[in-house]
Design a protein around this motif. Structure first.
Motif, short mmCIF file in Angstrom:
data_model
loop_
_atom_site.label_atom_id
_atom_site.label_comp_id
_atom_site.label_asym_id
_atom_site.label_seq_id
_atom_site.Cartn_x
_atom_site.Cartn_y
_atom_site.Cartn_z
N PHE A 408 2.93 5.38 -11.25
CA PHE A 408 3.70 4.49 -10.38
C PHE A 408 4.17 5.24 -9.12
O PHE A 408 4.09 4.72 -8.00
CB PHE A 408 4.88 3.92 -11.15
CG PHE A 408 5.83 3.11 -10.31
CD1 PHE A 408 5.56 1.78 -10.01
CD2 PHE A 408 7.00 3.67 -9.82
CE1 PHE A 408 6.43 1.03 -9.23
CE2 PHE A 408 7.88 2.93 -9.04
CZ PHE A 408 7.59 1.60 -8.77
N GLY A 409 4.65 6.48 -9.33
CA GLY A 409 5.10 7.27 -8.19
C GLY A 409 3.98 7.58 -7.21
O GLY A 409 4.18 7.53 -5.99
N ASP A 410 2.78 7.88 -7.76
CA ASP A 410 1.64 8.14 -6.87
C ASP A 410 1.28 6.90 -6.04
O ASP A 410 0.99 7.01 -4.84
CB ASP A 410 0.43 8.57 -7.70
CG ASP A 410 0.64 9.93 -8.35
OD1 ASP A 410 1.49 10.69 -7.84
OD2 ASP A 410 -0.05 10.21 -9.34
N CYS A 411 1.34 5.73 -6.70
CA CYS A 411 1.02 4.50 -5.97
C CYS A 411 2.06 4.21 -4.89
O CYS A 411 1.72 3.73 -3.79
CB CYS A 411 0.92 3.33 -6.94
SG CYS A 411 -0.50 3.41 -8.04
N VAL A 412 3.34 4.48 -5.22
CA VAL A 412 4.38 4.28 -4.21
C VAL A 412 4.15 5.23 -3.03
O VAL A 412 4.30 4.85 -1.86
CB VAL A 412 5.78 4.50 -4.83
CG1 VAL A 412 6.84 4.55 -3.74
CG2 VAL A 412 6.09 3.39 -5.81
N GLY A 413 3.77 6.49 -3.35
CA GLY A 413 3.47 7.43 -2.26
C GLY A 413 2.31 6.95 -1.40
O GLY A 413 2.35 7.03 -0.17
N GLY A 414 1.26 6.44 -2.04
CA GLY A 414 0.13 5.91 -1.28
C GLY A 414 0.53 4.72 -0.43
O GLY A 414 0.10 4.58 0.73
N ALA A 415 1.38 3.86 -0.99
CA ALA A 415 1.84 2.69 -0.23
C ALA A 415 2.68 3.11 0.97
O ALA A 415 2.56 2.54 2.06
CB ALA A 415 2.64 1.76 -1.14
N SER A 416 3.54 4.12 0.75
CA SER A 416 4.38 4.57 1.87
C SER A 416 3.55 5.18 2.99
O SER A 416 3.79 4.94 4.17
CB SER A 416 5.42 5.58 1.35
OG SER A 416 4.77 6.76 0.92
N LYS A 417 2.52 5.96 2.63
CA LYS A 417 1.64 6.52 3.67
C LYS A 417 0.89 5.43 4.41
O LYS A 417 0.73 5.47 5.64
CB LYS A 417 0.65 7.49 3.03
CG LYS A 417 1.27 8.79 2.53
CD LYS A 417 0.22 9.70 1.93
CE LYS A 417 0.84 11.00 1.44
NZ LYS A 417 -0.17 11.90 0.82
N ALA A 418 0.42 4.43 3.64
CA ALA A 418 -0.31 3.34 4.28
C ALA A 418 0.61 2.55 5.21
O ALA A 418 0.20 2.14 6.31
CB ALA A 418 -0.89 2.41 3.21
#
Length: 1493
Positions: A408-418
Motif C-alpha cells: 500500500f505504501g509503495d502504491c501511495v508513493g507511486g501515486a504521489s510521484k504521478a
C-alpha cells in the motif's frame, strides 16, 4: 541606458509600418533615427569620458560607501533615542525582502570586484566598484527600514550594527582592490584581498540573519541537526512500547510532520512571524517523528531492516533541512529566480498534504517555467503519469482489501510521484499557454540556474558534514564522496557553459577560475578520502576535515557569484488574456489534486479498517472524480495548444488582404483605381518598404517557432499579420500614384504573391504547431519559408528599382551601410566578423568601379572630383575597419580593440553618407529625366483610357458650342514648343546636368499641355465621329511615346562622347520625335477636311506601324513574357483588320479608311508586342523564337504593303489596282498562318495534351464556330457592286445571293455551336472521357467530328467567297451552287458524326438537328435561286456565222473540237471527284462509313 535605448529604437522602427497616421509615422521614424544617432554619439562620448575618468570610479565608490557607514551610525543613534521613523512606503515585509534580495547582489558584485582586481582590469574594476556601491546603498536603506519598522529595539540595533560592519568591510575591500590594481601579481595583496572579502561575506550573512524570523529558522535547523545525531549511534536504545503502539505513534507523528511541512511551505510566502512559528513547530514534530521512527526500528528483528529504517530516517532528516533552507531563502527573496521550484524540489520527500500544498503552489501563479518540457512533451507527460496514477489507484484499492501495508505504501508513493508529474506538466503547459498569448511577454532563462547551484552547494555541505562526522561508517564515507564528486562535476559543467555564453570577459574568466578552484579542491579532498578509506584513523579524518574547508569555500564563492542579478532569469509577464487561457488547465489540475487528496486520505483510513462499506463507496467516488478531472485536464491542454487561435485569426486577415489586392487589381485594369492624394508617394514607398522588410525579418522566427517553439508561434504570427494591413494599404496607395499601368500591375501582383506565400506559410505553421516531433510538417514549413523569402526579395527589388535615385551605386552604398551595422552588432559575436569584412570588401570593390564612372561623367567637374574624393575616403575607412575586425577576431576579449572597431564603424558610416550626398549632387539631370519619363508614361496610359472612351462614343465636349477650330491654333503652337524642347533635350545630353534637368522638366510640362489641348480638340469633334477622335488622340499618343523614348535615350547618352552608340540612338529618337510631331500637325490640319482626313489617318498609321516594327526588331528582350495562346488570340484581329483594309480599298470611303487605320494600328501593335513576349518565354527554343520573330516581321511588312496599296488606291485610283488588294491580303494571311504554327510550336509542358482527341474536338468546334461567325460578319458588310442601271430581275438575284449566303453562315454558326454543346454533353455523360480510356475508339469519333466541323467551316468560307465574287461579277452561278451543295453535304456529315454516340432524345441533339435542318433549308434556297436565275438568264452573246464555205466548215470543226474537249474534261473531272471521295473515305471513322453506306 544604451540597452533600453537601443530597444526603443528597434521597437519604434518596427512600429512605423503599423501607424496609420502618415504624419505621425514619418515623425516616429525620424525620431527613431535621431535617437539612434544620439545614442551612438553618447556611447562614443561616454567611452571617451571613461577613458579619461576611469580611475576616479573606484575613489567615488569608496567615498559613497564611507558616507553610507556614517548614515547608518546616525540611524543607530536615532534608534537608541527612539527617534528612528520609517520612510513613506516602508513596511517590515518590503524592507525584509529588499534586504534579502540586495544581499545577493552585493555578494555577487563583490565577487566580480575581486576577480577584476585580481586580473588587473582597471575598467571592469571601476564598474564593479560602482555596482557594489549602488547595491550597498540599497542594502543600507533596507537595513534602516527594517530597524525603523521593527518592534524589537535590540533586533533593530543588531541590524544596524551588522549593516554598518558590512559598509566598513566593503570600504576596506574597495581600498584593497585599488591597491591590487597597482600591483596585479603581488601575492600578499591578493591574500589580504581574499581575507577582507571573507570578512565582508560573514558580515553580510550576519546582517541577513538579523532579519525577523531568520533566527527561528536557524534554531529549527540546529534542532534538526542535533536530533539527527540520534541516528549515528551503533546500538539502538531498548524499546519502551509495544509494536502496535510504536506503529500508531509513527503514523501519527508522520501525519503531524507532513502537516507541519505544509505549513512551512505556506508560511514561506507569508510574513516572517508565520515562518518563525511554522519552522519551530516543524522542528518539534520532526523530533517526535524521529523518536517514533527509532522506536519502530528497535522492533525490527533483521539487522538489514533496521539499517533500512535508519537510512530512511536520515534521508528525511536531510530533506527537512533542505526544506527549511529553501523556505528561508524564499522568505528573504521571493523574487529570486525559480525560488518556488527550489522549495518544491526540497518538499518532495513529504507526502499527502505537503504534496497538495506544494502542487497548489505551482498552480497559484504560473508565470515561471516549471521544467524544460515543451508543450507537446507536457501532453505526453500527462498521458504517461495519468496511466501510472491509474495503476497506483488500482493498487491502493487492492492493497486496502488485502491489508498489505508495505505494498500500500509503495502504491501511495507511486501515486504521489504521478501527481507531482501531472501537476508539473499542467503547470508547465499553463505557463506556455500564458506566455504564448500575443499580449504576454515570455521570460528569459538566466546565464546560470540558481537552483542548480544552491542544490549542489547544499548537497556538498551535507556530504562534507558526513565525512567529518566521527560516527560515520565506511559506506557512509564512500556515499558522501560520491555525492561530492557528482555535484562538483555538475558545477564545473555549469561554469563551462556559462563561460561560453557570457560576453563579459571578467565573468567569463571568473567562471573558468571558479571551476578550476572547485575541481582542484575536489581532487585534494578525494585523495584524503582514499586515505581515510584505507585507514579510519583520527589523523586521516582530520586531514579529511581540513580538505573540506577549501571545497566549501570555493563552492560558496561560486554560488555567491552566480547569484548576481545580471545572470538571473527574467520571469514572464502574463497578460489578462493569457491568464484567462490558463484557467481551464489550472482548474482541471486543481480538481485533480483535490480529488486525489481526498482519495489518499480515504485510502489511509481503509487500510486500517478494510471492513467499512461506506468508506469503500467514498473511495470509488473519489476515484471517479480523479479520472474525470484527468480527462478534463488532457482535453484542456489539447484545446489550448499555443498559436492555433492566432494562426486561424492571421489566416483570416491575410485572406482579407488578398481580396483587397484583387479588388485593387481589377480597378487598376479598368483604370478606376482611386488615387490617394492625402499621402505622398515617398511616404507610401517608405511605409511599404519598411513593412516588407519587417515581414522578411519574421520569416525565420516563424519557421523556427513552427518547428519547435510552440510558445513563440502566436507572438510571431500576430506580429507578422500586423504588418500586412499597412503593407497592402501602402501597396494600393503607391499603385494609385504610379502612372505606368504595367508598373501598377507588377506592384499589385507581387504584393499579392507575398500575401499568398504568407498564407501558405501560416497553414504550414499551424500544421506544425511548434511540435518538434512532427517531422512530416517540417519540409512544408521550410518550403513555404523559402517561397516567402523569394516573394519578399522580388518585391524589395521592385521597390528599390523604383526608389533608386543614383542607380546601382546607391544600392551598394546601402549594402555597405548594412554591413557596417552588422559589424557593430557582431562585437559580441567575433566569429561573424570575417564574413562581414568580406562582404564590405566586395561591396566596396563594386562601389569603386561605379564611383569612378560616376565621377568621370559628373558635371560640373568639381562634383566629379568630390565624388572621387569621397569614395577614396570611404575606402581608407573600410581598410581600417577591416583591419580592426581582423584584430578583434584574433583576440575577441580585447576591450580596447572593440572600442576602436566601434569608432571605425561610426567613421565609415559618416563617410557613406558623404558619398551619397556627393552622388545626389551630381545627377540632377538624370533624376529629372527619370521623373519626366515617369510623367510621360502616365500621360500615355491616360491617352489609352481616352481612346477607350472615344471608341465607345462617350467623349463629349464640356461646352456644346465648342468647335475644333477653337483649339487648332493652341495645338499647333504647343506642338511647335515641344519641337524646341526636343532640341534642348538633345543638346542637354552633351551639356551640364543643370541644363539637362531644365530641358527634361520643360518637355514634360509641354507634353502635358499638348495632351490636354488635343483631348479638348478631340472632344470638340463630338461623339458622332468617334473614329476621327481616335485618329487625333492616336497622333498625340505617338508623340508622347516618341518623347518617352527620347527622354530615355537622353538619360543614357548624358555625358557620353559624340561617337558613343548611345548618341546615335539619341539622334534616331530625335528624328522619330520630329516625324511624329509633324504627323500630328498634318493630322490636326486634316481634321476639318473630310476629303483627306482618312488618307492622313492611314499615313499616320503606316508610320506608327513602322516605328513599332523598329522596336520589335531590336535585340532588347521584353520585360515580361506571355503565353502562346494569348499570341494566337492577338493574330485573329489581323484577319479582321485585313478584311476591313480590303473593303476600305474597294469602297474608297474616308470613313472606312479612318476605321481601318485605327483598327490596324491597334491589332498590329498588339500582335508585335505579344509575339515578342511569347518568343522570349524561357521555355521557347532559339529556333522557334527566331521563326516567330521572322514571321512577325513578314506579317507586319505584308500588312504595311497592303495599307500602302490602299493609300495608293485612294490617292491615284486606277482600274487594275483594286484586284491587287486580294493578292496583298493573301500574303498577310499566309504570314498569319506561319505565325500561328510558330505559336503552336511554342506550347510547352504546362499545356494540355495536344494529342488528346477530346480536347482537339472541343477546340476545333469552337474555332470553326468563330470562323463561321467571322465569315457571317464579313457577309454583312458586303453590298452589291455599283453598275449601270439594269433590269430588276438582275438586282433581285444579287440580293438573293447575299441573303441566302447570310442565312447559311448564320445557320452553320448555330450548327457548330450546337455540335460543341453535344460534345460537352457526351463528356459529362461519360460516353466520351475527358482523357479517353480507349484512344482508338473515342479518338476515331473525335477525329470524325473534327473533320466534319472543319469541312463545314471550309465550305461556308468557300460559299462566302463565291457569293462575294458573284456579287462583284468575278464568278459564275455554277460555283455558287456548287459551294452551297458542299455546305449541305458537310452539314450532313457533321450530323452523322454527332449522332454516333449521342442520345437521340437529348436537348443538345435536338438543337443540333434543328440547326442542321436550318442549314439544309438555307442551302436549298440558295441553289434554287441560283438555278432559276441561270435558267431564265438570256445569253447576250451573238454567234457570227461565216458565209464562205471553207470558213464555215472550219467554224463547224472548231465547234465540234471544243465540244469534244469539254466532254473529255467533264469525264476527267468526274474521275478526279471519284478519286477524291475514295481517298477521303479511307480516313473517315468506321461509324461514319457504316452510316454513309
Amino acid at each position: 541606458m544604451f540597452q533600453p535605448g537601443n530597444k526603443i529604437v528597434s521597437s519604434a522602427k518596427s512600429s512605423v509600418p503599423t501607424v496609420t497616421d502618415q504624419a505621425a509615422a514619418m515623425q516616429l521614424g525620424q525620431c527613431a533615427k535621431n535617437l539612434a544617432t544620439c545614442l551612438a554619439e553618447l556611447r562614443t562620448a561616454a567611452q571617451t569620458a571613461h577613458e579619461a575618468c576611469g580611475p576616479m570610479e573606484i575613489d567615488s565608490a569608496l567615498i559613497a560607501v564611507q558616507t553610507l557607514k556614517n548614515e547608518l551610525q546616525d540611524a543607530k543613534m536615532a534608534a537608541s533615542e527612539g527617534h528612528l521613523k520609517p520612510l513613506p512606503g516602508e513596511s517590515l515585509e518590503k524592507c525584509t525582502q529588499d534586504l534579502g534580495g540586495t544581499s545577493k547582489a552585493v555578494g555577487s558584485s563583490m565577487a566580480q570586484l575581486l576577480t577584476c582586481a585580481a586580473q588587473g582590469n582597471e575598467h571592469y574594476t571601476g564598474v564593479a566598484a560602482s555596482e557594489t556601491a549602488q547595491a550597498l546603498k540599497t542594502l543600507a536603506q533596507a537595513a534602516r527600514g527594517v530597524a525603523a519598522t521593527s518592534s524589537d529595539p535590540a533586533g533593530a540595533a543588531a541590524m544596524l550594527d551588522s549593516a554598518r560592519e558590512v559598509m566598513e568591510g566593503s570600504a576596506k575591500l574597495i581600498s584593497e582592490a585599488r591597491e591590487a590594481l597597482v600591483a596585479p601579481g603581488d601575492a600578499e595583496i591578493q591574500q589580504r584581498l581574499a581575507q577582507v572579502a571573507k570578512a565582508v561575506s560573514h558580515s553580510l550573512n550576519a546582517c541577513v540573519n538579523c532579519l525577523p524570523g531568520q533566527k527561528d529558522v536557524d534554531m529549527a535547523l540546529k534542532s534538526i541537526g542535533e536530533a539527527s545525531k540520534k541516528l549515528l549511534v551503533e546500538t539502538l536504545p531498548p524499546c519502551s512500547k509495544t509494536f502496535q503502539e510504536a506503529q500508531s505513534d509513527l503514523n501519527q507523528t508522520a501525519a503531524d510532520l507532513n502537516q507541519s511541512a505544509g505549513d512551512v511551505v505556506h508560511a514561506s510566502r507569508g510574513t516572517t512571524c508565520r515562518l518563525a512559528d511554522a519552522s519551530g513547530k516543524f522542528s518539534e514534530d520532526f523530533d517526535e517523528f524521529l523518536d517514533a521512527g527509532i522506536e519502530m526500528a528497535g522492533h525490527t528483528q533483521s539487522k538489514d531492516d533496521q539499517m533500512q529504517v535508519i537510512g530512511n530516517l536520515k534521508n528525511i532528516s536531510m530533506a527537512s533541512s533542505k526544506l527549511l533552507l529553501a523556505a528561508k531563502s524564499l522568505s528573504v527573496d521571493p523574487a529570486a529566480g525559480n525560488a518556488k521550484n527550489l522549495l518544491t524540489a526540497a518538499a518532495r520527500y513529504f507526502r499527502t498534504c505537503i504534496i497538495y500544498k506544494q502542487c497548489m503552489g505551482l498552480l497559484d501563479n504560473p508565470n515561471e517555467p516549471v521544467s524544460d518540457l515543451s508543450y507537446f512533451d507536457c501532453i505526453e507527460s500527462v498521458m504517461e503519469n495519468s496511466k501510472i496514477l491509474g495503476e497506483s489507484m488500482a493498487g491502493i484499492s487492492h492493497n486496502c482489501k488485502t491489508g498489505d501495508v508495505p505494498a500500500f505504501g509503495d502504491c501511495v508513493g507511486g501515486a504521489s510521484k504521478a501527481l507531482c508529474g501531472l501537476t508539473e506538466a499542467a503547470g508547465q503547459a499553463s505557463y506556455l499557454v500564458g506566455v504564448s498569448d500575443p499580449n504576454s511577454q515570455a521570460g528569459h532563462p538566466g546565464l546560470v540556474d540558481p537552483i542548480q547551484f544552491a542544490r549542489a552547494n547544499q548537497a556538498i555541505r551535507m556530504a562534507c558534514q558526513n565525512l567529518v562526522d566521527p560516527d560515520s561508517s565506511p559506506s557512509q564515507v564512500l556515499s558522501a564522496a560520491t555525492i561530492v564528486a557528482k555535484h562538483t562535476s555538475v558545477l564545473c559543467n555549469a561554469c563551462r557553459l556559462a563561460s561560453s555564453k557570457t560576453a563579459n570577459p571578467v565573468a567569463k574568466r571568473h567562471f573558468v577560475q571558479s571551476a578550476k578552484e572547485v575541481a582542484n579542491s575536489t581532487a585534494s579532498l578525494v585523495k584524503t578520502i582514499k586515505a581515510l578509506d584505507g585507514d579510519f584513523s583520527e589523523e586521516n579524518r582530520e586531514k579529511c576535515r581540513v580538505a573540506t574547508a577549501p571545497l566549501i569555500e570555493a563552492v560558496d564563492n561560486l554560488t555567491t557569484f552566480a547569484s548576481n542579478p545580471e545572470f538571473a532569469s527574467v520571469p514572464a509577464q502574463i497578460s489578462r488574456e493569457g491568464s484567462a487561457a490558463q484557467e481551464p488547465i489550472i482548474q482541471s489540475a486543481r480538481s485533480m489534486l483535490d480529488s486525489s487528496t481526498h482519495l489518499l486520505k480515504t485510502a489511509r483510513s481503509l487500510v486500517m479498517n478494510p471492513k467499512d462499506p461506506p468508506t469503500w463507496s467514498l473511495l470509488a467516488s473519489h476515484s471517479r472524480n480523479v479520472s474525470d478531472s484527468i480527462k478534463s485536464l488532457i482535453m484542456a491542454i489539447r484545446d489550448k495548444a499555443p498559436g492555433q487561435k492566432e494562426c486561424d485569426s492571421a489566416i483570416e486577415n491575410i485572406n482579407k488582404c488578398i481580396r483587397d489586392i484583387e479588388q485593387a487589381s481589377l480597378a487598376a485594369v479598368s483604370q478606376n483605381l482611386s488615387r490617394r492624394d492625402e499621402v505622398s508617394l515617398e511616404a507610401l514607398q517608405e511605409q511599404l518598404t519598411s513593412s516588407v522588410q519587417e515581414v522578411g525579418h519574421l520569416i525565420e522566427p516563424i519557421s523556427t517557432a513552427a518547428k519547435g517553439e510552440a510558445a513563440q508561434l502566436g507572438h510571431k504570427v500576430t506580429k507578422l499579420v500586423s504588418y500586412f494591413t499597412p503593407l497592402v494599404s501602402a501597396s494600393m496607395g503607391m499603385a494609385s500614384k504610379i502612372l505606368d499601368h504595367q508598373q501598377q500591375m507588377n506592384l499589385l501582383d507581387q504584393t499579392k504573391t507575398l500575401a499568398e506565400s504568407a498564407l501558405q506559410m501560416l497553414y504550414a505553421a499551424k500544421e506544425g504547431g511548434g511540435n518538434p516531433k512532427a517531422a512530416h510538417t517540417h519540409d512544408a514549413i521550410a518550403e513555404a519559408a523559402q517561397l516567402m523569402r523569394e516573394a519578399v526579395d522580388d518585391l524589395l527589388l521592385t521597390l528599390n528599382e523604383a526608389a533608386s535615385e543614383v542607380g546601382m551605386v546607391s544600392g551598394m552604398v546601402d549594402s555597405i551601410a548594412d554591413a557596417m551595422g552588422k559589424i557593430t552588432k557582431s562585437v559580441s559575436a567575433p566569429e561573424d566578423l570575417g564574413s562581414l569584412a568580406s562582404h564590405i570588401t566586395a561591396d566596396y570593390s563594386q562601389l569603386a568601379v561605379q564611383g569612378r564612372l560616376a565621377a568621370s561623367t559628373a558635371e560640373p567637374e568639381e562634383i566629379g572630383v568630390q565624388i572621387k574624393t569621397r569614395v577614396q575616403e570611404l575606402g581608407h575607412g573600410c581598410i581600417v575597419l577591416v583591419q580592426k575586425a581582423g584584430a578583434l577576431q584574433i583576440s575577441p576579449s580585447d576591450s580596447f580593440t572593440k572600442r576602436e572597431l566601434i569608432e571605425c564603424a561610426r567613421t565609415v558610416t559618416e563617410k557613406v553618407s558623404m558619398v551619397l550626398s556627393a552622388l545626389q549632387a551630381g545627377n540632377k539631370g538624370t533624376q529629372a529625366c527619370i521623373t519626366a519619363g515617369s510623367a510621360v508614361s502616365g500621360i500615355i496610359a491616360d491617352l489609352d483610357t481616352t481612346i477607350m472612351f472615344a471608341s465607345a462614343g462617350t467623349l463629349n465636349a464640356e461646352n456644346d458650342s465648342d468647335s475644333f477650330a477653337d483649339h487648332r491654333e493652341n495645338i499647333l503652337k504647343t506642338a511647335k514648343a515641344l519641337v524646341e524642347d526636343t532640341k534642348n533635350l538633345v543638346s542637354g545630353a552633351a551639356s551640364s546636368q543643370e541644363k539637362l534637368a531644365q530641358a527634361a522638366q520643360s518637355s514634360a510640362k509641354t507634353i502635358t499641355d499638348l495632351t490636354d489641348v488635343v483631348k479638348l480638340g478631340a472632344a470638340s469633334i463630338g461623339p458622332d465621329d468617334p473614329e476621327t477622335q481616335v485618329v487625333l488622340i492616336n497622333a498625340v499618343k505617338d508623340v508622347a511615346k516618341a518623347l518617352a523614348e527620347l527622354i530615355s535615350a537622353t538619360k543614357c547618352a548624358a555625358g557620353k562622347a559624340a561617337d558613343d552608340p548611345s548618341m546615335f540612338q539619341l539622334k534616331s529618337a530625335a528624328k522619330v520625335m520630329v516625324t511624329n510631331v509633324t504627323s500630328l500637325l498634318k493630322t490636326v490640319k486634316a481634321v476639318e477636311d473630310e476629303a483627306s482626313r482618312g488618307t492622313r489617318a492611314l499615313e499616320a498609321t503606316i508610320e506608327c506601324i513602322k516605328q513599332e516594327l523598329t522596336l520589335f526588331q531590336s535585340k532588347e528582350a521584353p520585360e515580361k513574357s506571355t503565353t502562346p495562346e494569348e499570341f494566337i488570340r492577338m493574330t485573329k484581329g489581323i484577319t479582321t483588320a485585313t478584311a476591313k483594309a480590303v473593303a476600305a480599298g474597294n469602297s474608297a470611303r474616308q470613313e472606312d479608311v479612318i476605321s481601318t487605320a485605327n483598327l490596324s494600328r491597334k491589332v498590329i501593335a498588339d500582335m508585335l508586342i505579344t509575339c515578342k513576349q511569347a518568343a522570349y518565354h524561357e521555355e521557347v527554343s532559339e529556333e522557334v523564337r527566331n521563326r516567330a520573330l521572322l514571321y512577325g516581321t513578314e506579317c507586319t511588312n505584308g500588312y504595311i504593303d497592303l495599307l500602302e496599296h490602299v493609300l495608293q488606291v485612294l490617292q491615284k485610283p486606277t482600274g487594275d489596282q483594286k484586284p491587287k488588294l486580294v493578292m496583298f491580303s493573301k500574303k498577310v494571311a499566309a504570314a498569319v498562318t506561319e505565325l500561328i504554327q510558330a505559336a503552336e510550336a511554342m506550347k510547352g509542358t504546362e499545356w494540355v495534351d495536344p494529342e488528346d482527341p477530346t480536347v482537339i474536338a472541343e477546340t476545333e468546334l469552337l474555332g470553326a464556330a468563330a470562323s463561321i461567325e467571322a465569315a457571317a460578319k464579313k457577309l454583312e458588310q458586303l453590298k452589291p457592286r455599283a453598275k449601270p442601271r439594269q433590269a430588276d430581275e438582275s438586282l433581285d438575284f444579287e440580293e438573293q445571293i447575299l441573303e441566302a449566303a447570310k442565312s447559311i453562315a448564320a445557320a452553320t454558326s448555330a450548327l457548330v455551336k450546337s455540335a460543341s454543346a453535344a460534345q460537352r454533353e457526351l463528356v459529362a455523360q461519360g460516353k466520351v472521357g475527358a482523357i479517353p480510356a480507349n484512344a482508338v475508339d473515342d479518338g476515331q469519333w473525335s477525329q470524325g467530328l473534327i473533320s466534319a466541323a472543319r469541312m463545314v467551316a471550309a465550305a461556308t468560307s468557300n460559299l462566302c467567297e463565291a457569293a462575294n465574287a458573284s456579287v462583284q461579277g468575278h464568278a459564275s452561278e455554277e460555283k455558287l451552287v456548287s459551294s452551297a451543295k458542299q455546305v449541305a453535304a458537310s452539314t450532313a456529315q457533321l450530323l452523322v458524326a454527332c449522332k454516333v454516340k449521342a442520345e437521340q432524345d437529348s436537348e443538345a441533339m435536338r438543337r443540333l438537328q434543328a440547326a442542321g435542318n436550318a442549314v439544309k433549308r438555307a442551302s436549298d434556297s440558295l441553289v434554287r435561286a441560283a438555278q432559276k436565275a441561270a435558267f431564265n438568264k438570256t445569253d447576250d452573246d451573238n454567234v457570227v456565222v461565216k458565209t464562205r464555205f471553207v470558213g464555215g466548215i472550219a467554224q463547224i470543226i472548231a465547234a465540234q473540237e471544243e465540244m469534244l474537249r469539254k466532254e473529255r474534261e467533264l469525264e476527267e473531272a468526274r474521275k478526279k471527284l471519284a478519286q477524291i471521295r475514295q481517298q477521303q473515305y479511307k480516313f473517315l471513322p468506321s461509324e461514319l462509313r457504316e452510316d454513309e453506306d
